[in-house]
Design a protein around this motif. Structure first.
Motif, PDB file in Angstrom:
ATOM      1  N   ALA A   1     -21.483  41.539  39.380  1.00 48.14           N
ATOM      2  CA  ALA A   1     -21.728  40.777  40.615  1.00 48.14           C
ATOM      3  C   ALA A   1     -20.869  39.517  40.600  1.00 48.14           C
ATOM      4  CB  ALA A   1     -23.199  40.397  40.704  1.00 48.14           C
ATOM      5  N   PRO A   2     -20.558  38.946  41.779  1.00 47.47           N
ATOM      6  CA  PRO A   2     -19.775  37.701  41.831  1.00 47.47           C
ATOM      7  C   PRO A   2     -20.422  36.610  40.977  1.00 47.47           C
ATOM      8  CG  PRO A   2     -19.960  38.651  44.013  1.00 47.47           C
ATOM      9  CD  PRO A   2     -20.869  39.460  43.129  1.00 47.47           C
ATOM     10  N   THR A   3     -19.598  36.012  40.082  1.00 40.74           N
ATOM     11  CA  THR A   3     -20.124  35.055  39.099  1.00 40.74           C
ATOM     12  C   THR A   3     -19.164  33.886  38.928  1.00 40.74           C
ATOM     13  OG1 THR A   3     -21.222  36.851  37.898  1.00 40.74           O
ATOM     14  CG2 THR A   3     -20.898  34.777  36.718  1.00 40.74           C
ATOM     15  N   GLN A   4     -19.728  32.671  38.864  1.00 40.29           N
ATOM     16  CA  GLN A   4     -18.915  31.479  38.646  1.00 40.29           C
ATOM     17  C   GLN A   4     -18.831  31.154  37.156  1.00 40.29           C
ATOM     18  OE1 GLN A   4     -20.399  28.231  41.009  1.00 40.29           O
ATOM     19  NE2 GLN A   4     -19.995  29.255  42.962  1.00 40.29           N
TER      20      GLN A   4
ATOM     21  N   ARG B   1      -8.861  31.414  30.432  1.00 42.77           N
ATOM     22  CA  ARG B   1      -8.712  31.660  31.869  1.00 42.77           C
ATOM     23  C   ARG B   1      -8.260  33.100  32.128  1.00 42.77           C
ATOM     24  NH1 ARG B   1      -8.062  28.999  36.699  1.00 42.77           N
ATOM     25  NH2 ARG B   1      -8.533  27.004  35.711  1.00 42.77           N
ATOM     26  N   ARG B   2      -7.293  33.558  31.338  1.00 41.50           N
ATOM     27  CA  ARG B   2      -6.803  34.931  31.522  1.00 41.50           C
ATOM     28  C   ARG B   2      -7.920  35.945  31.264  1.00 41.50           C
ATOM     29  NH1 ARG B   2      -3.829  39.037  28.568  1.00 41.50           N
ATOM     30  NH2 ARG B   2      -3.873  37.841  26.627  1.00 41.50           N
ATOM     31  N   GLY B   3      -8.676  35.711  30.183  1.00 36.62           N
ATOM     32  CA  GLY B   3      -9.754  36.631  29.856  1.00 36.62           C
ATOM     33  C   GLY B   3     -10.854  36.650  30.903  1.00 36.62           C
ATOM     34  N   LEU B   4     -11.215  35.484  31.421  1.00 34.59           N
ATOM     35  CA  LEU B   4     -12.256  35.407  32.443  1.00 34.59           C
ATOM     36  C   LEU B   4     -11.831  36.081  33.741  1.00 34.59           C
ATOM     37  CD1 LEU B   4     -13.374  31.678  31.930  1.00 34.59           C
ATOM     38  CD2 LEU B   4     -14.657  33.720  31.235  1.00 34.59           C
ATOM     39  N   LEU B   5     -10.600  35.789  34.156  1.00 33.00           N
ATOM     40  CA  LEU B   5     -10.147  36.265  35.470  1.00 33.00           C
ATOM     41  C   LEU B   5      -9.707  37.719  35.483  1.00 33.00           C
ATOM     42  CD1 LEU B   5      -8.241  33.094  36.749  1.00 33.00           C
ATOM     43  CD2 LEU B   5     -10.571  33.865  37.273  1.00 33.00           C
ATOM     44  N   GLU B   6      -9.614  38.352  34.321  1.00 28.73           N
ATOM     45  CA  GLU B   6      -9.334  39.791  34.322  1.00 28.73           C
ATOM     46  C   GLU B   6     -10.495  40.571  34.926  1.00 28.73           C
ATOM     47  OE1 GLU B   6      -8.046  41.418  30.644  1.00 28.73           O
ATOM     48  OE2 GLU B   6      -6.059  40.511  30.783  1.00 28.73           O
ATOM     49  N   ASN B   7     -11.677  39.966  34.908  1.00 26.06           N
ATOM     50  CA  ASN B   7     -12.818  40.544  35.613  1.00 26.06           C
ATOM     51  C   ASN B   7     -12.796  40.001  37.041  1.00 26.06           C
ATOM     52  OD1 ASN B   7     -15.431  41.031  36.735  1.00 26.06           O
ATOM     53  ND2 ASN B   7     -16.253  41.290  34.672  1.00 26.06           N
ATOM     54  N   LYS B   8     -12.543  40.850  38.011  1.00 31.71           N
ATOM     55  CA  LYS B   8     -12.366  40.422  39.398  1.00 31.71           C
ATOM     56  C   LYS B   8     -13.624  39.842  40.019  1.00 31.71           C
ATOM     57  CE  LYS B   8      -8.129  41.718  39.180  1.00 31.71           C
ATOM     58  NZ  LYS B   8      -7.094  40.686  38.994  1.00 31.71           N
ATOM     59  N   ALA B   9     -14.757  40.029  39.382  1.00 29.63           N
ATOM     60  CA  ALA B   9     -16.001  39.465  39.909  1.00 29.63           C
ATOM     61  C   ALA B   9     -16.184  38.004  39.520  1.00 29.63           C
ATOM     62  CB  ALA B   9     -17.195  40.288  39.422  1.00 29.63           C
TER      63      ALA B   9
ATOM     64  N   THR C   1     -15.064  33.993  39.100  1.00 20.25           N
ATOM     65  CA  THR C   1     -14.271  32.896  39.650  1.00 20.25           C
ATOM     66  C   THR C   1     -14.438  31.669  38.756  1.00 20.25           C
ATOM     67  OG1 THR C   1     -14.633  33.692  41.910  1.00 20.25           O
ATOM     68  CG2 THR C   1     -13.861  31.423  41.655  1.00 20.25           C
ATOM     69  N   VAL C   2     -13.315  31.076  38.325  1.00 17.46           N
ATOM     70  CA  VAL C   2     -13.363  29.842  37.535  1.00 17.46           C
ATOM     71  C   VAL C   2     -13.412  28.670  38.516  1.00 17.46           C
ATOM     72  CG1 VAL C   2     -12.186  28.376  35.858  1.00 17.46           C
ATOM     73  CG2 VAL C   2     -12.123  30.868  35.598  1.00 17.46           C
ATOM     74  N   VAL C   3     -14.546  27.984  38.568  1.00 15.04           N
ATOM     75  CA  VAL C   3     -14.737  26.915  39.544  1.00 15.04           C
ATOM     76  C   VAL C   3     -14.491  25.529  38.951  1.00 15.04           C
ATOM     77  CG1 VAL C   3     -16.350  28.268  40.939  1.00 15.04           C
ATOM     78  CG2 VAL C   3     -17.230  26.825  39.074  1.00 15.04           C
ATOM     79  N   ALA C   4     -14.381  25.439  37.623  1.00 15.08           N
ATOM     80  CA  ALA C   4     -14.154  24.130  36.987  1.00 15.08           C
ATOM     81  C   ALA C   4     -13.470  24.332  35.644  1.00 15.08           C
ATOM     82  CB  ALA C   4     -15.468  23.387  36.799  1.00 15.08           C
TER      83      ALA C   4
END
Length: 329
Positions: A176-179, A200-208, A210-213
């Motif tokens: 699910a969409p997650t911050q 950042r690369r590892g987090l954003l490889e999951n399209k759900a 979003t890095v907000v900070a």
């Protein structure tokens, strides 16, 4: 005539006595016991290696010193350990390098708090014939070149890869969409930048996700607490946090506990004993073991080789290991 000679002798003796009662330096001599024994060989002095670290308030560097001390014992050197008060005490690190240069050590092993500001002091040391080894945080290659300093051998881990592994583990089950948020180290340090980029690369490889900070807490537990407080005030829906070292992760965890926030997955980096305990208890999702003691040992071992005129590799990479509840060291 005999009387005159007697008077002259007495006056001469008084004159010599007066001269010896002076305020100048005195010299004591001892009779030689005979010719020196030419068969006795002089004891060779141990090579002296200076180790400059960021601080000993972070247990990571305590482990690094342990590895360096093991090298001292096994390799037969004299190790001079110098540490700054805090990881942000860059000017103090510069003074420590200058002190070791003045002491004419054979080599300096340094874990620099900043990737650029230590370079002029290290250039001065190199110009004095002192060998340099860089550990933990990489010196800026372009700044090294511009300063006229020869390339410096580097011992560390792949910080980008280690952070990437931890971030991937944090988001592997997210659908699910997650911050998410990132707590960075000192931004002028290469290892901090590498960990931020890897996370950042590892987090954003999951399209759900979003890095907000992405904010710095300068490697410090108390700053991480305050930065976390500000991030969650602005982004209360954050459910994933990567902290670029365990000290900051522990600061984030303290904030989460104090604010009674649940359901936040948190990873750190360093595999400190306190962090390992939190992983085992299930309060910290993961940390990265970058083998601090081995970095200290290998840095000193390379320094000794350089001091002996031996060739060393330009880069020595120590393995990182992801530590989770299911994969304990």
């Amino acid at each position: 005539m005999k009387l005159l000679r007697l008077i002259s002798a007495v006056l001469l003796g008084l004159s010599l006595f007066a001269c010896s009662d002076s305020s100048g330096p005195s010299i004591t001599t001892t009779a030689s016991s005979g010719p020196a024994d030419k068969s006795a060989s002089p004891v060779a002095a141990k090579p002296r290696v200076g180790l400059v670290m960021k601080t000993l308030t972070n247990p990571f560097f305590v482990e690094m010193e342990k590895g360096a001390r093991r090298a001292e014992s096994e390799l037969g050197i004299e190790l001079l350990v110098k540490t700054a008060a805090q990881e942000t005490s860059i000017e103090q690190q510069i003074l420590l390098v200058n002190d070791l240069t003045a002491a004419k050590v054979d080599a300096i092993v340094i874990a620099p708090g900043d990737s650029q500001r230590l370079i002029p002091a290290l250039k001065k040391a190199a110009d004095a014939g002192i060998k340099i080894v860089n550990i933990d945080n990489r010196l800026d290659a372009q700044a090294v070149k511009q300063a006229g300093l020869a390339p410096v051998p580097f011992v560390s881990v792949d910080n980008h890869a280690g952070a990437y592994k931890a971030a991937r583990f944090l988001v592997q089950d997210v659908s699910a969409p997650t911050q998410a948020a990132i707590i960075e180290g000192i931004r002028s340090a290469d290892n901090a930048r590498q960990r931020m980029e890897g996370a950042r690369r590892g987090l954003l490889e999951n399209k759900a996700v979003t890095v907000v900070a992405s904010e710095t807490a300068n490697w410090k537990i108390d700053e991480a607490y305050e930065v976390s407080k500000a991030i969650f005030a602005k982004h209360p829906q954050v459910k994933i946090v990567f902290a670029a070292n365990d000290m900051m992760a522990l600061g984030v965890l303290k904030y989460l506990q104090d604010s009674k926030r649940e359901g936040v997955k948190l990873a750190g980096y360093d595999a400190l004993a306190e962090a390992l305990a939190e992983v085992k208890a299930g309060r910290l999702t993961a940390t990265v073991d970058q083998q601090a003691a081995e970095q200290g040992f290998q840095g000193v071992a390379l320094a000794l080789k350089l001091a002996r005129g031996e060739a060393v590799p330009p880069e020595t990479v120590i393995d990182t290991r992801l530590v989770t509840a299911a994969a304990q060291p």
